[in-house]
Motif scaffolding. Structure first.
Motif, PDB file in Angstrom:
ATOM      1  N   ILE A 103       4.134 -16.502  -5.940  1.00 18.51           N
ATOM      2  CA  ILE A 103       3.572 -15.167  -6.194  1.00 18.51           C
ATOM      3  C   ILE A 103       4.480 -14.096  -5.608  1.00 18.51           C
ATOM      4  O   ILE A 103       5.038 -14.271  -4.520  1.00 18.51           O
ATOM      5  CB  ILE A 103       2.162 -15.080  -5.556  1.00 18.51           C
ATOM      6  CG1 ILE A 103       1.178 -15.948  -6.343  1.00 18.51           C
ATOM      7  CG2 ILE A 103       1.681 -13.630  -5.477  1.00 18.51           C
ATOM      8  CD1 ILE A 103      -0.162 -16.154  -5.661  1.00 18.51           C
ATOM      9  N   SER A 104       4.659 -12.976  -6.322  1.00 16.07           N
ATOM     10  CA  SER A 104       5.415 -11.837  -5.790  1.00 16.07           C
ATOM     11  C   SER A 104       4.451 -10.727  -5.406  1.00 16.07           C
ATOM     12  O   SER A 104       3.481 -10.471  -6.130  1.00 16.07           O
ATOM     13  CB  SER A 104       6.366 -11.250  -6.831  1.00 16.07           C
ATOM     14  OG  SER A 104       7.083 -12.248  -7.461  1.00 16.07           O
ATOM     15  N   VAL A 105       4.722 -10.062  -4.281  1.00 12.52           N
ATOM     16  CA  VAL A 105       3.910  -8.924  -3.834  1.00 12.52           C
ATOM     17  C   VAL A 105       4.797  -7.691  -3.815  1.00 12.52           C
ATOM     18  O   VAL A 105       5.926  -7.738  -3.316  1.00 12.52           O
ATOM     19  CB  VAL A 105       3.335  -9.181  -2.422  1.00 12.52           C
ATOM     20  CG1 VAL A 105       2.483  -8.001  -1.969  1.00 12.52           C
ATOM     21  CG2 VAL A 105       2.519 -10.471  -2.397  1.00 12.52           C
ATOM     22  N   SER A 106       4.303  -6.591  -4.391  1.00 13.05           N
ATOM     23  CA  SER A 106       5.090  -5.348  -4.401  1.00 13.05           C
ATOM     24  C   SER A 106       4.163  -4.166  -4.132  1.00 13.05           C
ATOM     25  O   SER A 106       2.943  -4.330  -4.024  1.00 13.05           O
ATOM     26  CB  SER A 106       5.796  -5.167  -5.753  1.00 13.05           C
ATOM     27  OG  SER A 106       4.832  -5.034  -6.782  1.00 13.05           O
ATOM     28  N   GLY A 107       4.740  -3.009  -4.016  1.00 11.59           N
ATOM     29  CA  GLY A 107       3.951  -1.795  -3.827  1.00 11.59           C
ATOM     30  C   GLY A 107       4.883  -0.597  -3.891  1.00 11.59           C
ATOM     31  O   GLY A 107       6.096  -0.751  -3.747  1.00 11.59           O
ATOM     32  N   SER A 108       4.319   0.558  -4.142  1.00 16.50           N
ATOM     33  CA  SER A 108       5.172   1.755  -4.165  1.00 16.50           C
ATOM     34  C   SER A 108       4.295   2.989  -4.018  1.00 16.50           C
ATOM     35  O   SER A 108       3.080   2.933  -4.223  1.00 16.50           O
ATOM     36  CB  SER A 108       5.945   1.855  -5.475  1.00 16.50           C
ATOM     37  OG  SER A 108       5.089   2.280  -6.506  1.00 16.50           O
ATOM     38  N   THR A 109       4.919   4.060  -3.621  1.00 15.33           N
ATOM     39  CA  THR A 109       4.229   5.346  -3.622  1.00 15.33           C
ATOM     40  C   THR A 109       5.146   6.359  -4.287  1.00 15.33           C
ATOM     41  O   THR A 109       6.346   6.392  -4.047  1.00 15.33           O
ATOM     42  CB  THR A 109       3.782   5.749  -2.198  1.00 15.33           C
ATOM     43  OG1 THR A 109       3.076   6.970  -2.293  1.00 15.33           O
ATOM     44  CG2 THR A 109       4.929   5.903  -1.231  1.00 15.33           C
ATOM     45  N   PHE A 149      -4.404   1.339   0.226  1.00 15.63           N
ATOM     46  CA  PHE A 149      -5.113   0.385   1.081  1.00 15.63           C
ATOM     47  C   PHE A 149      -6.378   1.081   1.579  1.00 15.63           C
ATOM     48  O   PHE A 149      -6.500   1.413   2.744  1.00 15.63           O
ATOM     49  CB  PHE A 149      -4.215  -0.050   2.237  1.00 15.63           C
ATOM     50  CG  PHE A 149      -2.993  -0.814   1.792  1.00 15.63           C
ATOM     51  CD1 PHE A 149      -3.071  -2.185   1.586  1.00 15.63           C
ATOM     52  CD2 PHE A 149      -1.793  -0.170   1.561  1.00 15.63           C
ATOM     53  CE1 PHE A 149      -1.959  -2.904   1.154  1.00 15.63           C
ATOM     54  CE2 PHE A 149      -0.683  -0.877   1.130  1.00 15.63           C
ATOM     55  CZ  PHE A 149      -0.763  -2.248   0.927  1.00 15.63           C
ATOM     56  N   LEU A 150      -7.327   1.308   0.646  1.00 15.11           N
ATOM     57  CA  LEU A 150      -8.530   2.069   0.995  1.00 15.11           C
ATOM     58  C   LEU A 150      -9.322   1.401   2.111  1.00 15.11           C
ATOM     59  O   LEU A 150     -10.012   2.065   2.877  1.00 15.11           O
ATOM     60  CB  LEU A 150      -9.418   2.224  -0.249  1.00 15.11           C
ATOM     61  CG  LEU A 150      -8.902   3.188  -1.321  1.00 15.11           C
ATOM     62  CD1 LEU A 150      -9.663   2.986  -2.627  1.00 15.11           C
ATOM     63  CD2 LEU A 150      -9.009   4.628  -0.866  1.00 15.11           C
ATOM     64  N   GLN A 151      -9.216   0.070   2.209  1.00 19.73           N
ATOM     65  CA  GLN A 151      -9.979  -0.634   3.259  1.00 19.73           C
ATOM     66  C   GLN A 151      -9.070  -1.415   4.206  1.00 19.73           C
ATOM     67  O   GLN A 151      -9.470  -2.444   4.733  1.00 19.73           O
ATOM     68  CB  GLN A 151     -11.034  -1.537   2.618  1.00 19.73           C
ATOM     69  CG  GLN A 151     -12.102  -0.712   1.902  1.00 19.73           C
ATOM     70  CD  GLN A 151     -13.206  -1.582   1.331  1.00 19.73           C
ATOM     71  OE1 GLN A 151     -13.428  -2.707   1.724  1.00 19.73           O
ATOM     72  NE2 GLN A 151     -13.913  -1.032   0.354  1.00 19.73           N
ATOM     73  N   GLY A 152      -7.873  -0.900   4.436  1.00 17.10           N
ATOM     74  CA  GLY A 152      -7.020  -1.487   5.476  1.00 17.10           C
ATOM     75  C   GLY A 152      -5.730  -2.089   4.963  1.00 17.10           C
ATOM     76  O   GLY A 152      -5.721  -2.821   3.978  1.00 17.10           O
ATOM     77  N   ASP A 199      -3.890  -3.426  -6.985  1.00 17.91           N
ATOM     78  CA  ASP A 199      -4.900  -3.272  -5.932  1.00 17.91           C
ATOM     79  C   ASP A 199      -4.748  -1.953  -5.188  1.00 17.91           C
ATOM     80  O   ASP A 199      -3.633  -1.506  -4.903  1.00 17.91           O
ATOM     81  CB  ASP A 199      -4.796  -4.429  -4.937  1.00 17.91           C
ATOM     82  CG  ASP A 199      -6.012  -4.487  -4.007  1.00 17.91           C
ATOM     83  OD1 ASP A 199      -7.044  -3.864  -4.339  1.00 17.91           O
ATOM     84  OD2 ASP A 199      -5.937  -5.137  -2.951  1.00 17.91           O
ATOM     85  N   MET A 200      -5.885  -1.341  -4.879  1.00 21.31           N
ATOM     86  CA  MET A 200      -5.913  -0.139  -4.051  1.00 21.31           C
ATOM     87  C   MET A 200      -6.851  -0.344  -2.859  1.00 21.31           C
ATOM     88  O   MET A 200      -7.080   0.559  -2.093  1.00 21.31           O
ATOM     89  CB  MET A 200      -6.356   1.071  -4.881  1.00 21.31           C
ATOM     90  CG  MET A 200      -7.715   0.913  -5.532  1.00 21.31           C
ATOM     91  SD  MET A 200      -8.210   2.307  -6.598  1.00 21.31           S
ATOM     92  CE  MET A 200      -7.217   2.067  -8.033  1.00 21.31           C
ATOM     93  N   VAL A 201      -7.422  -1.549  -2.734  1.00 18.52           N
ATOM     94  CA  VAL A 201      -8.429  -1.815  -1.702  1.00 18.52           C
ATOM     95  C   VAL A 201      -7.793  -2.410  -0.438  1.00 18.52           C
ATOM     96  O   VAL A 201      -8.063  -1.980   0.674  1.00 18.52           O
ATOM     97  CB  VAL A 201      -9.547  -2.735  -2.247  1.00 18.52           C
ATOM     98  CG1 VAL A 201     -10.557  -3.071  -1.153  1.00 18.52           C
ATOM     99  CG2 VAL A 201     -10.248  -2.048  -3.413  1.00 18.52           C
ATOM    100  N   GLY A 202      -6.927  -3.403  -0.580  1.00 20.98           N
ATOM    101  CA  GLY A 202      -6.195  -3.942   0.572  1.00 20.98           C
ATOM    102  C   GLY A 202      -6.884  -5.089   1.264  1.00 20.98           C
ATOM    103  O   GLY A 202      -7.324  -6.056   0.634  1.00 20.98           O
ATOM    104  N   LYS A 203      -7.009  -4.960   2.567  1.00 21.18           N
ATOM    105  CA  LYS A 203      -7.375  -6.052   3.473  1.00 21.18           C
ATOM    106  C   LYS A 203      -8.417  -7.058   2.969  1.00 21.18           C
ATOM    107  O   LYS A 203      -8.136  -8.252   2.902  1.00 21.18           O
ATOM    108  CB  LYS A 203      -7.813  -5.438   4.800  1.00 21.18           C
ATOM    109  CG  LYS A 203      -8.110  -6.443   5.874  1.00 21.18           C
ATOM    110  CD  LYS A 203      -8.363  -5.726   7.175  1.00 21.18           C
ATOM    111  CE  LYS A 203      -8.738  -6.725   8.233  1.00 21.18           C
ATOM    112  NZ  LYS A 203      -8.706  -6.129   9.575  1.00 21.18           N
TER     113      LYS A 203
END
Ligand SMILES: NC(=O)c1ccc[n+]([C@@H]2O[C@H](COP(=O)([O-])OP(=O)(O)OC[C@H]3O[C@@H](n4cnc5c(N)ncnc54)[C@H](OP(=O)(O)O)[C@@H]3O)[C@@H](O)[C@H]2O)c1
Length: 326
Positions: free
Chosen positions: A256-262, A238-241, A213-217
Motif C-alpha cells: 500500500i502507498s500512503v500520500s498526502g498534500s496541501t 486530519f480532522l480527528q488527529g 481521507d480527511m479524518v485521520g487517526k
C-alpha cells in the motif's frame, strides 16, 4: 469609497467577522485583478481565523482561497487573459473581498453552464481532488474508490469526479440524509459512520483501491484493512488527529502507498500545472453536465460570520458561498 479602496472582510482571532475598507490591490507581474462576484468558504478559512493556519509569506491577511468574477486589470507580462474575461481562480488569500489578486496560472475560465456562485466553489475542491485522487493516488477507471466526509465540499466533488471517470464510488457521511445525497451524486453506497462500520461494509464489498481521507487517526487501521493489494491511501486533512499508531506491516503485505498534500503552500507553477490539467479534464465534464458543484448555502459578503457559523455546525452539505455582487 475611492477608486483606491475596497470592502473586505476583516478577521481577528476571537472577533466576529466584519466588513472594513482597505486598499484595493493592484496586480504585479503574472497576476490578474479580479472583480469578485462570489467567493468560496472552506474549512481552512475557519482554521486560519482561529489563528492556527497562518497565510503563507506574501499572501493577503484577508480570508478566502477561491473566487469567481471578472478580470479588471492585468499585471506585467500577462498575455493569456484580457480585461472582461469571466474566470474563477485559486487565490493565496484575500477572496472575501470586492477585488482579489490571482496568479495567471491559477486562473481558469468560468464554465459557461455555471453561475458565479457555483464557479466560486470549484477551484479549491477540484484542484485538491484532482491532485490527490487523480495525480497522486492515480485512480483508474473501473477501480473502487472511498471518500470519507462524502457530503463535504471536497467529498461531493470527489464523488462526482471519480464517478465521471468510471470508478465505483463509496462514501462515508454522518447522517442518512447526507448518505442519500452522496448516492444521488454517484456513490454506489454511502455509509453512515454513526450507525454502520465502514470497514465491515467495504470488506464485504471486496475492498477498495483508493481512499481519500480527511479524518485521520481513528480511520487509519480501518483504511488499511479495506485497501486491496497495491491500494493507495491519500490524506488531505486530519480532522480527528494526525498522530497515528497502527500495524504498518499491512503496508508491506499489501504494498500500500500512503500520500498526502496541501494545496496552499505549493508554488504558483505547481498550482498552475494542476489548474491547466483540471481545465483539460474536468471542464469538459462540467460542460457535459456530469459534474456540477453542489452549493447548499449562499450568504452575502456582509454575513460572512453567519457563513462560518453554518460551517461550524457541520449541518451543511457541499459548498457554502459568499455572494459579493448580486
Ligand atoms: N489538503 C488540502 O489541500 C485541502 C484543501 C481543501 C480542504 N482540505 C480539508 O479537507 C476537509 C474538507 O474540506 P471542506 O472545505 O469540504 O470542509 P467541510 O465541508 O466542512 O467538510 C468536513 C467534513 O468532514 C466530515 N467528517 C467529520 N468527521 C468525520 C468522520 N468521522 N467520518 C467521516 N466524515 C467525517 C464531515 O462530515 P459529516 O458531517 O458527515 O460528519 C464534513 O462533511 C477539511 O478538513 C479541509 O481542511 C484540505
Amino acid at each position: 469609497m475611492s477608486n483606491l479602496t475596497m470592502i473586505a472582510v476583516k478577521s481577528a482571532v476571537g472577533q466576529p467577522l466584519v466588513l472594513h475598507e482597505i486598499g484595493k490591490p493592484s496586480p504585479g507581474p503574472a497576476q490578474v485583478l479580479i472583480r469578485v462576484h462570489a467567493a468560496g468558504v472552506n474549512r481552512p478559512d475557519l482554521i486560519q481565523r482561529a489563528g492556527k493556519y497562518p497565510p503563507p509569506p506574501g499572501a493577503p491577511e484577508t480570508l478566502g482561497l477561491e473566487v469567481a468574477g471578472v478580470i479588471e486589470a492585468l499585471g506585467k507580462g500577462v498575455t493569456r487573459w484580457k480585461a472582461g474575461d469571466r474566470v474563477c481562480a485559486l487565490v493565496p488569500g484575500g477572496g472575501y473581498a470586492e477585488y482579489a489578486l490571482a496568479h495567471e496560472g491559477s486562473t481558469m475560465p468560468l464554465p459557461e453552464s455555471l453561475t458565479y456562485v457555483e464557479a466560486a466553489g470549484l477551484p479549491e475542491t477540484v484542484l485538491t481532488v484532482w491532485n490527490n485522487v487523480f495525480h497522486m493516488a492515480r485512480l483508474k477507471p473501473g477501480e473502487a474508490f472511498l471518500v470519507h466526509g462524502g457530503a463535504s465540499g471536497i467529498g461531493t466533488t470527489a464523488i462526482q469526479l471519480a464517478y465521471a471517470w468510471g470508478a465505483t464510488v463509496y462514501a462515508t457521511a454522518g447522517t442518512d440524509e447526507k448518505c442519500r445525497l452522496c448516492e444521488r451524486l454517484g456513490a454506489k453506497r454511502a455509509i453512515n459512520y454513526r450507525t454502520e462500520d465502514f470497514e465491515t461494509v467495504l470488506r464485504d464489498a471486496g475492498g477498495v483501491d483508493v481512499v481519500l481521507d480527511m479524518v485521520g487517526k481513528p480511520y487509519f487501521e480501518k483504511n488499511l484493512a479495506i485497501l486491496k493489494d497495491l491500494g493507495r491511501l491519500t490524506y488531505i486533512a486530519f480532522l480527528q488527529g494526525s498522530r497515528i499508531e497502527g500495524d504498518f506491516s499491512r503496508l508491506m503485505l499489501k504494498r500500500i502507498s500512503v500520500s498526502g498534500s496541501t494545496l496552499r503552500i505549493r508554488s504558483d507553477e505547481h498550482r498552475g500545472m494542476l489548474a491547466a490539467s483540471a481545465v483539460e479534464h474536468v471542464w469538459p465534464w462540467i460542460a457535459e453536465g456530469r459534474f456540477r458543484p453542489h452549493v447548499s448555502a449562499v450568504f452575502p459578503l456582509a454575513e460572512a460570520e453567519a457563513a462560518h457559523a453554518k460551517m461550524e455546525t457541520g449541518d451543511h452539505t457541499g459548498k457554502i458561498i459568499l455572494q459579493v455582487v448580486t
